[in-house]
Design a protein around this motif. Structure first.
Motif, mmCIF file in Angstrom:
data_model
loop_
_atom_site.group_PDB
_atom_site.id
_atom_site.type_symbol
_atom_site.label_atom_id
_atom_site.label_comp_id
_atom_site.label_asym_id
_atom_site.label_seq_id
_atom_site.Cartn_x
_atom_site.Cartn_y
_atom_site.Cartn_z
ATOM 1 N N TRP A 127 3.521 16.437 19.517
ATOM 2 C CA TRP A 127 4.119 17.667 20.020
ATOM 3 C C TRP A 127 3.989 17.657 21.546
ATOM 4 O O TRP A 127 2.895 17.861 22.083
ATOM 5 N N TYR B 275 4.620 19.251 25.077
ATOM 6 C CA TYR B 275 4.838 20.619 25.546
ATOM 7 C C TYR B 275 6.106 20.714 26.386
ATOM 8 O O TYR B 275 6.291 19.983 27.362
ATOM 9 N N ASN B 276 7.002 21.626 25.986
ATOM 10 C CA ASN B 276 8.195 21.974 26.760
ATOM 11 C C ASN B 276 9.006 20.741 27.174
ATOM 12 O O ASN B 276 9.428 20.600 28.317
ATOM 13 N N TYR B 277 9.227 19.860 26.209
ATOM 14 C CA TYR B 277 9.978 18.630 26.513
ATOM 15 C C TYR B 277 11.421 18.960 26.897
ATOM 16 O O TYR B 277 12.080 19.774 26.243
ATOM 17 N N GLN C 10 8.010 12.416 18.449
ATOM 18 C CA GLN C 10 8.323 13.819 18.708
ATOM 19 C C GLN C 10 9.289 14.374 17.663
ATOM 20 O O GLN C 10 9.141 15.504 17.204
#
Length: 304
Positions: free
Chosen positions: A278, A280-282, A239
């Protein structure tokens, strides 16, 4: 006056030194070399290391190119002349271990030869820098990195580290994420001779930055390469690599210069990691090492 040929030759020597030392550090992988010519003038030596004991992918590239600047680059550089010469070394190393940091270094020289034979003021400068992108920020490592850079800078001018550290914080900033790419380092551009420093001084500074790469990075690699890591930590590494990718494709001036001047695409995009994710919204878990790292990806942290 130091010639552009001498600058290019010394940069090639530094490339050789760095490649030999990285091979010795990895202990398995060796660099593959590709010589290339640029349509329009010049060329380079692309060297890539892959699938090693510790280096998953890395490049130590040298180029010396010349020709005519596109209009877009003339506007970006705020120059009127057409002909240019540029040479430099660019390095990016992506380790396979999430506790070993990504590192980038660049040293470069740019001139517009036609300016020496016209009514225009001479255009020539040095630029470069070195910055660290840990997947996890280890504060002792961050201090070692910045103290080492300060020691090199202090050999040449008393406020180089302070000025160039602020410049790096501002440059290696991912605006759309509101976070720095890593823990910074130093960055400088358009460094020219003045009352305090001659061209020889600036060239020696450029080479000293180049030769600081190996002692700094091998120390950081060897501090961390033997540590065990989890699958979760590796996913976090992937990430963080996505943030590195975003910066290089959206903001990096070297990437833009290479693309605009018809550089070799494989060499330009060598900086991209082999694998990235990638998510999402980590959201990092409160109190986790990931949250701590995010809290340290800010401008203005004093590491020395």
């Amino acid at each position: 006056m130091i010639s552009k040929e001498q600058i290019a030759a010394d940069y090639q020597e530094i490339q050789d030194e760095i490649c030999a030392a990285l091979e010795a550090t990895d202990g398995k992988a060796v660099f593959e070399q590709e010589l290339w010519d640029r349509e329009g003038g010049g060329g380079g030596r692309t060297r890539v290391i892959q699938n090693g004991n510790i280096f998953e992918k890395g490049g130590v590239n040298f180029s010396a190119v010349h020709g005519t600047l596109p209009h877009t680059m003339k506007k970006a550089l705020n120059v009127e002349q057409d002909d240019f010469f540029a040479t430099g070394i660019s390095i990016v190393i992506h380790p396979n271990h999430p506790l070993v940091p990504i590192i980038h270094m660049n040293i470069r020289y740019f001139e517009m030869p036609s300016s020496f034979n016209t009514n225009h003021s001479p255009v020539r400068w040095f630029g470069g820098g070195i910055d660290l992108t840990p997947h996890y920020v280890v504060e002792d490592d961050a201090r070692f990195f910045h103290e080492s850079l300060k020691a090199v800078c202090d050999q040449f001018y008393h406020d180089f580290y302070h000025r160039f550290k602020i410049w790096a914080d501002d440059y290696f900033f991912i605006k759309h994420r509101d976070e720095t790419r890593g823990i910074g380092g130093i960055f400088y551009d358009r460094l020219t001779a003045n009352d305090d420093m001659s061209w020889t001084d600036i060239f020696e500074f450029s080479k000293a930055i180049g030769r600081s790469f190996i002692p700094i990075y091998t120390e950081l690699v060897n501090r961390n390469r033997g540590k065990k890591f989890t699958e979760q930590q590796q996913l976090w590494q992937y990430q963080r690599r996505s943030r590195y990718t975003e910066f290089n494709l959206v903001y990096d001036a070297g990437t833009r210069f290479g693309l605009e001047t018809n550089g070799r695409i494989e060499s330009i995009l060598m900086s991209l990691p082999p694998t990235a994710k990638w998510v999402y919204n980590y959201q990092a878990e409160p109190g986790s090492e990931e949250e701590k790292t995010l809290s340290l990806l800010k401008k203005g942290i004093n590491w020395v």
